[in-house]
Scaffold this motif. Structure first.
Motif, short mmCIF file in Angstrom:
data_model
loop_
_atom_site.label_atom_id
_atom_site.label_comp_id
_atom_site.label_asym_id
_atom_site.label_seq_id
_atom_site.Cartn_x
_atom_site.Cartn_y
_atom_site.Cartn_z
N ASN A 7 -62.97 -54.75 -47.96
CA ASN A 7 -61.87 -54.21 -48.75
C ASN A 7 -60.51 -54.72 -48.31
O ASN A 7 -59.78 -55.29 -49.12
N PRO A 8 -60.10 -54.55 -47.05
CA PRO A 8 -58.75 -55.02 -46.74
C PRO A 8 -58.67 -56.48 -46.33
O PRO A 8 -57.64 -56.90 -45.82
N PHE A 11 -55.81 -58.45 -48.05
CA PHE A 11 -54.51 -57.91 -47.66
C PHE A 11 -54.15 -58.33 -46.24
O PHE A 11 -53.02 -58.76 -45.97
N ILE A 12 -55.13 -58.24 -45.33
CA ILE A 12 -54.86 -58.61 -43.94
C ILE A 12 -54.58 -60.10 -43.85
O ILE A 12 -53.70 -60.54 -43.10
N SER B 10 -61.51 -49.68 -37.46
CA SER B 10 -61.31 -49.67 -38.90
C SER B 10 -59.82 -49.76 -39.17
O SER B 10 -59.01 -49.13 -38.49
N SER B 11 -59.49 -50.56 -40.18
CA SER B 11 -58.08 -50.82 -40.49
C SER B 11 -57.37 -49.52 -40.81
O SER B 11 -57.77 -48.81 -41.73
N CYS B 13 -55.21 -46.51 -42.12
CA CYS B 13 -54.69 -46.24 -43.46
C CYS B 13 -54.19 -44.81 -43.48
O CYS B 13 -54.90 -43.89 -43.10
N PRO B 18 -51.65 -48.93 -46.02
CA PRO B 18 -52.30 -49.62 -44.89
C PRO B 18 -51.30 -49.79 -43.75
O PRO B 18 -50.23 -50.37 -43.93
N LEU B 19 -51.67 -49.26 -42.58
CA LEU B 19 -50.75 -49.28 -41.45
C LEU B 19 -50.82 -50.57 -40.67
O LEU B 19 -50.12 -50.73 -39.67
N ILE B 20 -51.72 -51.50 -41.13
CA ILE B 20 -51.82 -52.74 -40.39
C ILE B 20 -50.53 -53.56 -40.52
O ILE B 20 -50.25 -54.43 -39.69
N GLN B 98 -59.67 -57.67 -35.97
CA GLN B 98 -60.18 -57.78 -37.33
C GLN B 98 -60.62 -59.21 -37.58
O GLN B 98 -59.82 -60.14 -37.43
#
Lengths: 55, 227
Positions: A7-8, A11-12, B10-11, B13, B18-20, B98
């Protein structure tokens, strides 16, 4: 493994490239080096030998 | 909701945000843009020295056309170094755990080095697929092996950084859980585990720096072959 959640991923990916190219690169470019990098001179300096000791 | 040990990766959120973004932008705050003075403050001087040293080390083995890559490689190095080191603080999220981020950085850069080589000097670049001095019967097998190893490079680059940092963070969490759980039961063993945790944290600091360096170094090596 939560890293494999697709999913992300997009975006990442976009965020990492935007951070790298739009923020870090201009910040590093604005550092002014005290002496600019120069190429090596093609001729070596001539040194004259001397007959007396160092001291 | 039962938290497993992997949920730290986990990314993050919060309310759908999204806090990344924060985890990736915060390292940039540690590099203040210097002013135009000849003698700046201590932080800028130190960062200038670090950037200068890194650029010098990366550019020495490269030829003149390779020096165009100085900015992207140095900025990649600074980003990875800062992200990795900041991730060792408690309650921080490390974006380089990630796989998405590391593959996003590794794959285009590797592809760029490959395309630069294939475009400007196709014979030399393809010639790297066959090491010098191989016996003639081995040539077809070796070309296939080298091609496979060429295509594995971006995967290895991304997964190496991800796996090293993920394993490190996971170990830190496991051993700190053990320390806390053992504290009321066997305090002596808990102290020993705490010592192990301290040593592991020092190791992780080293790993953070080394992995960032290895990432950029390998990219510069792939560049050397192709430029």
């Amino acid at each position: 493994m939560p890293q494999l959640n697709p999913n992300p991923w997009f975006f990442i990916m976009i965020m990492s490239w935007l951070t790298l190219s739009l923020i870090i690169q201009p910040k590093l470019l604005s550092f002014i080096l005290t002496s600019p990098p120069i190429n090596k001179t093609s001729t070596t300096t001539k040194t004259n030998p001397w007959a007396w000791p160092w001291s | 909701m039962i938290l497993t040990f992997f949920d730290q990766f986990s990314s993050p959120c919060l309310l759908g945000i999204p806090l990344i973004i924060l985890s990736m932008l915060f390292p940039t705050l540690l590099f203040p843009t210097p002013n135009n003075r000849w003698v700046t403050n201590r932080l800028t001087t130190l960062q200038l020295w670090l950037t200068h040293t890194i650029t010098k080390q990366l550019m020495i083995p490269l030829n003149k056309p390779g020096h165009k890559w100085a900015l992207i490689l140095t900025s990649l190095m600074m980003l990875l170094l800062t992200i990795n080191l900041l991730g060792l603080l408690p309650y921080t999220f490390t974006p380089t755990t990630q796989l998405s981020m590391n593959m996003a950085l590794a794959f285009p850069l590797w592809l760029a080095t490959l395309l630069v080589g294939l475009r400007n000097q196709p014979t030399t670049s393809l010639g790297h697929l066959l090491p010098e001095g191989t016996p003639t019967p081995l040539i077809p097998a070796l070309i296939m092996i080298e091609t496979i190893s060429l295509f594995i490079r971006p995967l290895a680059l991304g997964v190496r950084l991800t796996a090293n940092l993920t394993a490190g963070h996971l170990l830190i969490q496991l051993i700190s859980t053990a320390t806390i759980t053992l504290l009321p039961i066997m305090p002596t063993v808990s102290i020993i585990t705490l010592t192990i945790l301290l040593l592991l944290t020092i190791l992780e600091v080293a790993v953070a720096m080394i992995q960032a360096y290895v990432f950029v170094l390998l990219l510069s090596l792939y560049l050397q072959e192709n430029i």
